[in-house]
Design a protein around this motif. Structure first.
Motif, PDB file in Angstrom:
ATOM      1  N   VAL A  20      14.026  13.836  -4.764  1.00 17.67           N
ATOM      2  CA  VAL A  20      15.400  13.850  -4.291  1.00 17.67           C
ATOM      3  C   VAL A  20      15.397  13.707  -2.773  1.00 17.67           C
ATOM      4  N   GLY A  21      16.198  12.784  -2.262  1.00 19.26           N
ATOM      5  CA  GLY A  21      16.226  12.491  -0.842  1.00 19.26           C
ATOM      6  C   GLY A  21      15.450  11.247  -0.466  1.00 19.26           C
ATOM      7  N   SER A  22      14.639  10.701  -1.421  1.00 18.76           N
ATOM      8  CA  SER A  22      13.879   9.488  -1.131  1.00 18.76           C
ATOM      9  C   SER A  22      14.822   8.301  -0.956  1.00 18.76           C
ATOM     10  N   MET A  23      14.512   7.446   0.018  1.00 19.43           N
ATOM     11  CA  MET A  23      15.255   6.206   0.211  1.00 19.43           C
ATOM     12  C   MET A  23      14.576   5.135  -0.622  1.00 19.43           C
ATOM     13  N   VAL A  24      15.319   4.516  -1.547  1.00 22.20           N
ATOM     14  CA  VAL A  24      14.717   3.612  -2.526  1.00 22.20           C
ATOM     15  C   VAL A  24      15.480   2.295  -2.589  1.00 22.20           C
ATOM     16  N   GLU A  25      14.852   1.330  -3.254  1.00 22.78           N
ATOM     17  CA  GLU A  25      15.501   0.060  -3.559  1.00 22.78           C
ATOM     18  C   GLU A  25      15.313  -0.227  -5.039  1.00 22.78           C
ATOM     19  N   VAL A  26      16.309  -0.877  -5.623  1.00 20.33           N
ATOM     20  CA  VAL A  26      16.290  -1.207  -7.051  1.00 20.33           C
ATOM     21  C   VAL A  26      16.790  -2.635  -7.212  1.00 20.33           C
ATOM     22  N   VAL A  27      16.097  -3.417  -8.030  1.00 20.34           N
ATOM     23  CA  VAL A  27      16.538  -4.779  -8.334  1.00 20.34           C
ATOM     24  C   VAL A  27      17.483  -4.713  -9.529  1.00 20.34           C
ATOM     25  N   SER A  28      18.736  -5.141  -9.314  1.00 18.72           N
ATOM     26  CA  SER A  28      19.740  -5.080 -10.370  1.00 18.72           C
ATOM     27  C   SER A  28      19.520  -6.192 -11.387  1.00 18.72           C
ATOM     28  N   ASN A  29      20.291  -6.138 -12.481  1.00 22.17           N
ATOM     29  CA  ASN A  29      20.161  -7.140 -13.539  1.00 22.17           C
ATOM     30  C   ASN A  29      20.463  -8.552 -13.042  1.00 22.17           C
ATOM     31  N   SER A  30      21.290  -8.634 -11.998  1.00 17.07           N
ATOM     32  CA  SER A  30      21.640  -9.951 -11.461  1.00 17.07           C
ATOM     33  C   SER A  30      20.596 -10.465 -10.470  1.00 17.07           C
ATOM     34  N   GLY A  31      19.571  -9.652 -10.193  1.00 13.36           N
ATOM     35  CA  GLY A  31      18.531 -10.064  -9.267  1.00 13.36           C
ATOM     36  C   GLY A  31      18.748  -9.601  -7.845  1.00 13.36           C
ATOM     37  N   LEU A  32      19.898  -8.953  -7.577  1.00 15.02           N
ATOM     38  CA  LEU A  32      20.197  -8.473  -6.236  1.00 15.02           C
ATOM     39  C   LEU A  32      19.515  -7.132  -6.002  1.00 15.02           C
ATOM     40  N   THR A  33      18.892  -6.976  -4.852  1.00 14.31           N
ATOM     41  CA  THR A  33      18.273  -5.701  -4.489  1.00 14.31           C
ATOM     42  C   THR A  33      19.306  -4.807  -3.817  1.00 14.31           C
ATOM     43  N   VAL A  34      19.461  -3.599  -4.350  1.00 12.72           N
ATOM     44  CA  VAL A  34      20.393  -2.637  -3.770  1.00 12.72           C
ATOM     45  C   VAL A  34      19.581  -1.459  -3.237  1.00 12.72           C
ATOM     46  N   TYR A  35      20.168  -0.763  -2.260  1.00 13.75           N
ATOM     47  CA  TYR A  35      19.465   0.314  -1.573  1.00 13.75           C
ATOM     48  C   TYR A  35      20.289   1.588  -1.631  1.00 13.75           C
ATOM     49  N   GLY A  36      19.599   2.713  -1.647  1.00 13.05           N
ATOM     50  CA  GLY A  36      20.302   3.984  -1.666  1.00 13.05           C
ATOM     51  C   GLY A  36      19.358   5.159  -1.557  1.00 13.05           C
ATOM     52  N   VAL A  40      19.250   4.756 -13.136  1.00 12.38           N
ATOM     53  CA  VAL A  40      18.229   3.850 -13.656  1.00 12.38           C
ATOM     54  C   VAL A  40      16.976   4.652 -13.984  1.00 12.38           C
ATOM     55  N   PRO A  41      16.098   4.135 -14.860  1.00  4.74           N
ATOM     56  CA  PRO A  41      14.810   4.797 -15.081  1.00  4.74           C
ATOM     57  C   PRO A  41      14.055   4.924 -13.762  1.00  4.74           C
ATOM     58  N   ALA A  42      13.412   6.060 -13.557  1.00  2.95           N
ATOM     59  CA  ALA A  42      12.732   6.330 -12.286  1.00  2.95           C
ATOM     60  C   ALA A  42      11.667   5.287 -11.967  1.00  2.95           C
ATOM     61  N   LYS A  43      11.056   4.710 -13.008  1.00  5.09           N
ATOM     62  CA  LYS A  43       9.985   3.741 -12.776  1.00  5.09           C
ATOM     63  C   LYS A  43      10.499   2.447 -12.147  1.00  5.09           C
ATOM     64  N   LYS A  44      11.817   2.223 -12.177  1.00  2.00           N
ATOM     65  CA  LYS A  44      12.380   1.018 -11.576  1.00  2.00           C
ATOM     66  C   LYS A  44      12.637   1.176 -10.076  1.00  2.00           C
ATOM     67  N   CYS A  45      12.478   2.390  -9.569  1.00  2.00           N
ATOM     68  CA  CYS A  45      12.739   2.645  -8.151  1.00  2.00           C
ATOM     69  C   CYS A  45      11.483   2.400  -7.320  1.00  2.00           C
ATOM     70  N   LYS A  46      11.671   1.784  -6.167  1.00  2.00           N
ATOM     71  CA  LYS A  46      10.588   1.578  -5.211  1.00  2.00           C
ATOM     72  C   LYS A  46      11.043   2.092  -3.850  1.00  2.00           C
ATOM     73  N   PRO A  47      10.100   2.569  -3.028  1.00  2.00           N
ATOM     74  CA  PRO A  47      10.491   3.000  -1.683  1.00  2.00           C
ATOM     75  C   PRO A  47      11.198   1.876  -0.923  1.00  2.00           C
ATOM     76  N   ASP A  48      12.192   2.243  -0.161  1.00  3.93           N
ATOM     77  CA  ASP A  48      12.976   1.286   0.617  1.00  3.93           C
ATOM     78  C   ASP A  48      12.054   0.530   1.572  1.00  3.93           C
ATOM     79  N   SER A  86       0.820  -1.205   0.000  1.00  2.00           N
ATOM     80  CA  SER A  86       0.000   0.000   0.000  1.00  2.00           C
ATOM     81  C   SER A  86       0.853   1.253   0.000  1.00  2.00           C
ATOM     82  N   ARG A  87       1.997   1.204   0.695  1.00  2.00           N
ATOM     83  CA  ARG A  87       2.858   2.382   0.770  1.00  2.00           C
ATOM     84  C   ARG A  87       3.536   2.665  -0.565  1.00  2.00           C
ATOM     85  N   ARG A  88       3.989   1.593  -1.248  1.00  2.00           N
ATOM     86  CA  ARG A  88       4.708   1.772  -2.500  1.00  2.00           C
ATOM     87  C   ARG A  88       3.823   2.342  -3.593  1.00  2.00           C
ATOM     88  N   SER A  89       2.540   2.054  -3.532  1.00  2.00           N
ATOM     89  CA  SER A  89       1.654   2.516  -4.596  1.00  2.00           C
ATOM     90  C   SER A  89       1.362   4.003  -4.500  1.00  2.00           C
TER      91      SER A  89
END
Length: 720
Positions: free
Chosen positions: A243-259, A307-315, A234-237
């Motif tokens: 700028v300043g948002s804490m996000v997570e992104v799934v890399s091409n290798s399948g690993l989730t990275v945070y920043g 990365v494209p912004a659409k690939k980012c999700k809240p941490d 519900s929060r992610r939707s």
């Protein structure tokens, strides 16, 4: 209550107050009795050593000076060797709650000598006395109060793959204060779910595995997991990306990275919106903030991911973990970090400590009831500036209540990196004017009251108008006509033009110069963008000081206001000439109507000697947008050492029952922008600059400069 009656197993940590009968700040104890006057008597546990779990002779402590703990929390904190680190962890309630729920399989980020490293928790370790199978020491009467310490045994995620065929190294052991982030096991990427690694031998007495995690009076973990998944979805939707948002992104290798998102926009050669993310740790193939040869922000090498912004999700690690937390009661404000006032004044925060002490949420000065004008000004003046340091320490009347309150605010900011709203509200009351308590003020009005009434300082500026006597001031207001300047002037150009137009000169080089930009009210701005001058040269604005000819460099004898905007003579630069050059320049048909003014030349000035330049260094900028003040602060000599501060960046609860969340962010991209030549900046498009840089250019209200070579003197020093 009778001693020992109904007490049960109750633990606590002392969070404030002076040492009293055996107890001091940061020590962990166990309640023995609760007394009527609001006092507790209890046993005191030692630090992390061989006898840490054995209680020492106890003492008495006030209940209001303690924070209650469960047994598990007490065991975790006892394994933290430093009392200050225990309190630091306790003052981050989100992190402390997450650490208390850590179990095998959770991914954590730990402090390590190599930096912050990701690791998987393998075991919770109970450290202390061994249990004799025949005669359990833990069951003996004399050891009934013994408390085992708990640490975390982890395996690093980025371990060397070349060691896979060899014997695996012993698992590292960390305390609760070494963990800076937690990811529950259900959200750890599959490729990190490795097979269990056998524990290496630990050279410790009485170490045993805890499985499962001890009960900490929390609901079952499986229930929390299912609720958390629903909360994340519900929060992610609905969470906007900025700028300043804490996000997570799934890399091409399948690993989730945070920043953290440091830049948003459309990169060159792209058509859709992209995000520039500063990751928590180094990742192979990532940059230092550049993409396609273009710099968008600055960070450590190997940390910048685009990365494209659409690939980012809240941490997902920092979303609400239960429906109850969605309805957080604002009255339950996060625990204010305990602070013990010292007789010694804290020095300005050095660059080496600024990021670790100041950057983050609940950092800086907490805003409350229209206090942003005051919060931004205080942090700009007193957090890192060396030149302004002795203002607070050596004011004329250090015993005045309002001066003592200011001193406490400054010391708390410099030692702890956070000042609660209550401290600032007390200061606003003591300023002596009812409107300071609840109304929003202009920073220059507050600065005048601060320096004149609180610090009892003489005016920082001595201004001479024509041949008149000097007038004192604490800030300098820019006055000029809009057609005197280009569309995007620099602070240097604005100051020069304003002084010449008003026939103003500085009697002497000020130790601090606060320049207010030309604007009226909170909405009207004379210039849509203003370029900061990182160095302000006031040599040509000093009265009775030698100046050099704009053309030949010899001693100047005349200056001409009409030549200031001349495009053939470097517009915006003050034009002063020797007698010969003055005559030649004004023979041009376009300048024959100019009226050059004779300068006051010192009698001992040599005509061919080089002129010493007098410069000021930019150390802070106050900005305003829709009646809200924020600030940019230089925290060190490095070009990229810039911080952005907002005392009301976020809020918990509504306007009546909530509290503000102050935030400080590192802003290295500002250094990249300001290091470019001013001519290049004047031709740039501010809308394409990083978000915080654009905010500075558009919303600048007051620029603060200091002269490190001339420390400010107090009235007592001036008289002597």
């Amino acid at each position: 209550m009778e001693p020992g009656a109904g007490v049960g197993e109750k633990f606590f940590i002392v969070v404030r107050g002076k040492s009293r009968k055996g107890f001091c700040r940061g020590c962990v104890g166990r309640v023995q009795a609760e007394l009527q006057p609001g006092e507790l008597t209890g046993l005191l546990y030692g630090s992390r050593d061989s006898n840490a779990g054995s209680p020492k002779s106890g003492g008495t402590v006030r209940r209001e000076d303690t924070y209650p703990l469960t047994r598990h929390q007490a065991q975790l904190l006892l394994f933290v060797s430093s009392a200050s680190k225990r309190l630091e962890l306790l003052c981050n309630p989100q992190l402390f709650a997450a650490v208390c729920e850590v179990s095998s399989g959770d991914l954590v980020l730990v402090k390590h000598k190599k930096g912050h490293l990701p690791a998987v928790v393998k075991n919770l370790m109970q450290i202390g006395k061994k249990e004799d199978k025949g005669d359990l020491q833990i069951g003996r009467k004399e050891d009934k109060d013994y408390l085992h310490l708990i640490g975390f045994q982890v395996e690093f995620v980025d371990s060397d793959p070349n060691l896979s065929s060899k014997k695996p190294p012993p698992l590292a052991l960390f305390s609760a204060s070494d963990i800076i982030q937690v990811v529950p096991s259900y959200s750890v990427p599959p490729d990190l779910q490795r097979k269990e690694v056998q524990s290496g031998s630990l050279n410790r007495t009485g170490v045993k595995h805890l499985n499962p995690t001890p009960n900490t009076e929390a609901p079952p973990r499986q229930v929390r997991k299912s609720r958390t998944r629903q909360s994340i979805q519900s929060r992610r939707s609905s969470t906007p990306l900025e700028v300043g948002s804490m996000v997570e992104v799934v890399s091409n290798s399948g690993l989730t990275v945070y920043g953290v998102v440091q830049w948003l926009g459309v990169p060159e050669g792209k058509t859709d919106k992209w995000s520039g993310i500063e990751l928590e740790y180094d990742v192979k193939g990532c940059s230092d903030g550049t993409c396609g040869g273009q710099r968008y922000f600055t960070c450590k090498g190997g940390r910048a991911l685009f990365v494209p912004a659409k690939k980012c999700k809240p941490d997902g690690r920092f979303v609400c973990t239960s429906p109850e937390k969605k309805n957080l009661n604002p009255d339950d404000a996060p625990p204010v970090p305990p602070f013990e006032e010292s007789e010694e004044d804290a020095p300005p925060i050095p660059e080496s400590e600024a990021l670790s002490l100041l950057v983050g949420r609940m950092k800086g000065i907490q805003g409350h009831i229209n206090s942003c004008y005051l919060d931004a000004t205080l942090l700009s003046l007193f957090s890192t500036s060396v030149t302004l340091d002795n203002i607070c320490r050596r004011s004329a009347d250090a015993e005045k209540p309002v001066t003592c309150t200011l001193r406490k605010i400054v010391n708390r900011l410099r030692r702890q990196g956070f000042v609660p709203a209550e401290s600032v509200m007390n200061f606003r009351k003591e300023l002596g004017c009812d409107t300071f308590r609840t109304e929003e003020k202009d920073p220059e009005e507050f600065i005048t009251v601060l320096f004149q009434n609180v610090l009892c300082m003489e005016p920082l500026l001595k201004l001479r108008s024509g041949q008149e006597t000097c007038q004192g001031a604490y800030t300098f207001q820019i006055f000029l006509e809009k057609d005197q300047m280009g569309p995007m002037p620099t602070v240097q150009q604005l100051l020069d033009t304003s002084c010449l137009s008003g026939d103003l000169k500085f009697e002497e080089t000020p130790s601090c110069l606060m320049v207010q930009m030309p604007r009226f009210g909170n909405k009207y701005k004379m210039f849509s963008h203003i370029i900061p001058s990182t160095e302000l040269d006031i040599t040509d604005l000093l009265y009775n000081s030698p100046r050099e000819c704009f053309i030949c460099g010899h001693l100047a004898e005349y200056e001409c206001l009409q030549c200031l905007p001349d495009r053939k003579l470097q517009p915006g630069r003050i034009k002063q000439y020797c007698s010969t050059c003055n005559a030649q320049v004004h023979t041009h048909p376009s300048r024959q109507g100019h009226t050059a003014k004779a300068l006051v030349v010192p009698a001992d000035a040599a005509s061919d000697s080089p002129v010493r330049r007098h410069t000021m260094q930019l150390f802070a900028v106050l900005c305003i947008q829709t009646s809200h003040y924020v600030s940019f602060v230089k925290c060190g000599p490095d070009t990229h050492s810039w911080l952005f501060f907002d005392s009301m960046a976020d809020r918990c609860g509504d306007d009546h029952r909530g509290y503000s969340i102050p935030v400080i962010r590192a802003c290295p991209e500002l250094g990249d922008f300001l290091s470019r030549p001013e001519e290049e900046l004047a031709c740039s498009n501010p809308s394409q600059a990083p978000e915080l840089v654009c905010r500075l250019l558009c919303d600048s209200y007051m620029f603060l400069y200091q002269n490190p070579a001339a420390p400010i003197l107090t009235p007592n020093q001036q008289e002597s």
